[in-house]
Design an enzyme around this catalytic site. Structure first.
Site, PDB file in Angstrom:
ATOM      1  CG  HIS B 236      -2.006   0.972   1.236  1.00 23.98           C
ATOM      2  ND1 HIS B 236      -1.787   2.325   1.292  1.00 23.98           N
ATOM      3  CD2 HIS B 236      -3.343   0.804   1.172  1.00 23.98           C
ATOM      4  CE1 HIS B 236      -2.965   2.947   1.266  1.00 23.98           C
ATOM      5  NE2 HIS B 236      -3.915   2.046   1.191  1.00 23.98           N
ATOM      6  NE  ARG B 256      -3.215   8.215  -1.473  1.00 21.82           N
ATOM      7  CZ  ARG B 256      -3.183   7.000  -2.012  1.00 21.82           C
ATOM      8  NH1 ARG B 256      -3.056   6.869  -3.324  1.00 21.82           N
ATOM      9  NH2 ARG B 256      -3.262   5.925  -1.263  1.00 21.82           N
TER      10      ARG B 256
END
Ligand SMILES: Cc1cc2nc3c(=O)[nH]c(=O)nc-3n(C[C@H](O)[C@H](O)[C@H](O)COP(=O)(O)OP(=O)(O)OC[C@H]3O[C@@H](n4cnc5c(N)ncnc54)[C@H](O)[C@@H]3O)c2cc1C
Ligand code: SF4
Ligand code: SF4
Ligand code: FES
Lengths: 243, 598
Positions: B236, B256
């Site tokens: 990740h 995000r």
């Protein structure tokens, strides 16, 4: 590297506190130090943990007498050189070291009434406004760390009360179903006296220790008490109080 | 003779995360006598940690969304290594599985008109993730858990399975020990569902907990089942990097999705330099367009901050390598300058909390330091798409333990939906399989005795090796040699190290007694970790290309022929893992067409 001076409970009920010095690194939390202890000095040291980020509620213990999540307790919150005492939760029977028998929690969980949702709308969805679920979402933040159960005086020193008292975590489970916008289960509105809500004298100790900041007493217990007074208080009946 | 307690069931589900709970609920609803077994307490599985959301094409925020678009995103995100049929079933069934959770009490965040709100995530064309702030996994596991406890499912918690038993070629049960007492327990069962999760504990920087030692994959391999795609591991892009003690802890992609952007040490939004041709058409190439996209999906293209995870992780890796990293070897993730304090605290409460408490960083005022962390394995137990059955009759697998759906890279949010969709299917088919067996298959005493002796081995040996040390060395080697960027020489070196550790692990010594003894538990878990580390490394050597979560510096591009090939790992009689390359099922023309339309 700084050294932590630990005093930790070892063994079962007849166990004792043992002292260890553990070197640790910058930024560490108590759980890291316990892991270092495990890796280098006491490989069989029993402790529960999973997420290491305050999300799973596994690593509860009493650190210097305070119920804490060890993974969220930074080492820099202690005075350098201070002895750090780590003990298991007192409310639950001890298994070994920091691990306790929490089966009581799972037994109560089975008795909480189940949500019976109203039918879906014609388009197959359920419509609920965000404002209608804010309260429910607050209750559902619970990570089941059971720190609230640990501090509640009704069960902390009174094993015998456990049969009659669900405890703060489960009062908000009850409140969650009772206040759920979709719920139609007549059971959930009927607060069975067996949950022992009347034992609670609103000391708010539970709310103070909740790592999720859930207002257990103000938003859960007190409204539930008000409901149950409406339903159970005999005085109301005598004076013909309406429902 | 080993002493043990014994139980009889139709279906035993190993693992009580989202996949296991959903499987047990389904099996029980179909009349199977069902047991649910887990290593931790009920409700503490990995699923509880999931943050960002569950992907389902509900079309609540963008009515343009539908299963075809979700299917296409999943296949493209997985670089087409996915099992197409699993991707299709997943996209078609996820919406109903999410709505069903609502019936069971889940309270997802709402749209203004009272439906389930959906958020943007990497690789998903439309805002698709149903969520509850940044604690979606907690909501899902609690909902399933509360539903399950009222269904009469027998739960065995803090109980670790170490061996599956067989009657001929069929599975016949599961054998393990209670963590609390160290005593043995046998489940005789017609069908077994593996829902044990991943393997992240073989890396030193990981978002995964102690439980992720690959038990399910190794139980399956030892029972003769195939594993596939073990080289495909997701790093990740955004784990915490500082302080060291929290290195690897996840920072949700939701940061995000909700407007956060990645910057290097010069302040530059570097993701604009890493847009791969495959995604160029739909990705914004100016900051202005990228920022506009958050509110205008029709006229603006998506921000490169939300490219699939493999792309973002590699980009961060190269920025750091080229000296543009943050002070502690990550990059900066900035939401503070882009969204106001209230919004951040409301949308990302647990991220706020996590940084504040663990790193003394206020994310509403300062950027976060982030870097790649081992997060998820796309590979795992090979299953048949519709039934979730492995290559061993009566043995099923679902969730992270199973392979195929995500190909070489998983899109965020597609795991939680995977758990629900294939958990249900595994439970359903396991129950049907069990119903079709007249009698309980047999369990061999000999097999159990052998396993009991092996598991207790560490106590009577004069072993001098510390299990924690072996685990640490394995983690460090895998991190350094079989990590995010791989090369033949490193992989060969890793194999040498794994062989050495395997040898040394025979000589592990266990202190203390059998009662709740983590050192002993780890000594047992080393078996699966070492087996799977070997499978992963050998598979990584075999796949001579770069695809999704598998990046080879010596074969830096994707090779068309490899798109249709799985690397299959099997356990050999001598305890080693063999790898072979096999072609995977071909997508039918009507689905192929979805990609031609663009
Ligand atoms: C921090 C974090 C955030 C994430 N966020 C998201 C997200 O936003 N969206 C998303 O889709 N995915 C997310 N993921 C991924 C997703 O959470 C996991 O892939 C998923 O929860 C795995 O579910 P599972 O049911 O397969 O296994 P788990 O939930 O991990 O459960 C595994 C179970 O197996 C048991 N078990 C293991 N071995 C044994 C054994 N030998 N014997 C008995 N029991 C055993 C364990 O005790 C546990 O109960 C996230 C993951 C992490 C770590
Ligand atoms: S407020 Fe009630 S439930 Fe909470 S700790 Fe006090 S007595 Fe216990
Ligand atoms: S209510 Fe708070 S303190 Fe109690 S178990 Fe839940 S999270 Fe822990
Ligand atoms: S380890 Fe999960 S809350 Fe501490």
């Amino acid at each position: 590297m700084p050294t932590a001076h630990l005093r930790v409970w070892r063994g079962e009920d007849d166990g004792d506190y043992y002292e260890y010095d553990v070197e640790y690194g910058e930024g560490m939390v108590v759980l890291d130090v316990v892991h270092l202890l495990q890796a280098h000095q006491a490989p069989d040291f029993a402790v529960r943990w999973n997420c290491k980020a305050g999300k799973c509620g596994s690593c509860s213990a009493e650190v210097n007498g305070q119920p804490r999540l060890m993974c969220m307790t930074r080492m820099n919150t202690f005075i350098p050189g201070e002895t750090i005492t780590i003990a298991p939760l007192k409310t639950y029977p001890l298994i070994r070291d920091l691990v306790t028998d929490v089966s009581y929690n799972y037994e109560i969980a089975q008795t909480i009434p189940e949500l019976k949702p109203r039918p879906r709308e014609a388009d197959g969805t359920h419509r609920m406004g965000q404002v209608d679920i804010d309260r429910g979402q607050e209750f559902r933040k619970c990570i089941e760390c059971f720190l609230c159960m640990d501090v509640c005086h009704v069960i902390r020193d009174h094993e015998e009360n456990k049969r009659e008292f669900a405890g703060p975590r489960f009062f908000i489970s009850l409140a969650n179903v009772a206040m759920h916008p979709l719920d139609t289960n007549p059971q959930s509105a009927l607060l069975d006296p067996a949950f022992g809500l009347s034992y609670c004298n609103i000391t708010k100790c539970c709310t103070e220790v909740c790592p999720e900041g859930i207002h257990i007493t103000d938003n859960g217990i007190i409204p539930m008490k008000e409901r149950s007074i409406d339903r159970w208080d005999p005085l109301r009946k005598i004076f013909g109080g309406s429902r | 003779m080993a002493e043990y307690e014994s139980h009889d069931y139709d279906v035993v589900v190993i693992g009580a995360g989202g996949a296991g709970l959903r499987a047990a609920i389904e099996a029980s609803a179909r009349g199977a006598r069902t047991a649910l077994v887990c290593k931790s307490l009920l409700g503490k599985a990995h699923t509880v940690m999931a943050e960002g959301g569950v992907a389902a094409a509900l079309g609540n925020v963008y009515p343009e969304d539908n299963w075809q678009v979700h299917f296409r995103d999943t296949m493209r995100g997985g670089k087409f290594l996915n099992n197409w049929r699993m991707a299709q079933i997943h996209a078609q069934e996820a919406p109903e599985r999410v709505l069903e959770l609502e019936e069971w009490g889940a309270l997802f965040d709402r749209t203004p008109d009272g439906r389930i709100l959906q958020r943007d995530f990497g690789g998903h064309r439309y805002a698709r993730l149903a969520h509850v702030g940044d604690r979606t996994g907690l909501e899902i596991i609690r909902t399933l858990q509360q539903h399950a406890v009222h269904r009469g499912i027998d739960v065995f918690m803090e109980c670790t399975i170490t061996k599956l038993t067989k009657d001929g070629n069929r599975v016949s049960g599961a054998f393990g020990y209670w963590r609390e007492s160290g005593k043995f327990i046998l489940f005789k069962s017609k069908a077994v569902v593996l829902a044990t999760g991943g393997i992240g504990k073989m890396y030193s920087i990981t978002s995964n907990s102690w439980e992720y030692t690959g038990d399910g994959q190794s139980l399956a391999a030892r029972a003769g089942a195939d594993l596939i795609d073990m080289e495909c591991i997701q790093f990740h892009p955004t784990g915490m990097v500082w302080p060291l003690s929290v290195r690897g802890i996840l920072v949700t992609e939701g940061v995000r999705g909700d407007g956060g952007t990645l910057r290097n040490s010069t302040g530059k939004r570097f993701m604009f330099d890493y847009i791969p041709p495959m995604f160029a058409k739909e990705t914004a190439d100016t900051e202005e367009e990228a920022d506009r996209w958050y509110t205008d999906k029709v006229n603006a293209r998506r921000t490169p901050d939300l490219l699939p995870r493999d792309e973002v992780a590699r980009a961060i890796h190269y920025e750091v390598k080229n000296g543009r990293g943050s002070p502690h070897g990550g990059v900066l993730l900035d939401i503070a300058t882009r969204r106001d304090e209230d919004y951040i605290k409301r949308r990302l409460p647990s991220m706020y909390h996590q940084f504040k408490q663990l790193a003394d960083v206020d994310i509403t005022k300062e950027p976060m330091e982030v870097g790649p962390t081992c997060h998820y394995i796309m590979g795992g137990v090979r299953v048949e798409a519709d039934s979730a059955q492995t290559t061993v009759p009566g043995l099923f697998a679902a969730g992270e333990a199973a392979a195929g759906l995500h190909g070489s890279n998983r899109l965020g949010g597609n795991s939680l939906s995977d758990l629900l969709v294939f958990g249900k299917r595994a439970g359903e088919h396991a129950a049907a399989y069990a119903a079709g067996l007249a009698a309980q298959p047999a369990v061999s005493e000999e097999e159990i005795d052998l396993e009991a002796r092996e598991v207790l081995g560490g106590f009577d040996s004069q072993g001098t090796e510390n299990p924690y040390t072996i685990q640490r060395e394995l983690q460090d080697s895998m991190q350094a040699l079989v990590g995010i960027i791989r090369v033949e020489e490193d992989l060969q070196q890793a194999l040498v190290k794994i062989a050495e550790l395997k040898e040394r692990s025979r000589n592990v010594g266990v202190e203390g007694n059998r009662q709740y003894n983590p050192g002993w538990h780890l000594a047992i878990d080393l078996r699966s970790m070492l087996m799977l580390a070997e499978a992963t490394t050998k598979s990584a050597l075999e796949r001579k290309e770069s695809r999704g979560g598998h990046t080879r510096d010596d074969y830096p591009t994707a090779v068309k022929e490899w798109e249709s090939r799985n690397v299959v790992s099997r356990l050999q009689a001598d305890g080693s893992m063999s790898v072979t390359v096999e072609s995977k099922p071909e997508m039918p023309p009507e689905l192929q067409q979805l990609f031609e339309e663009g």
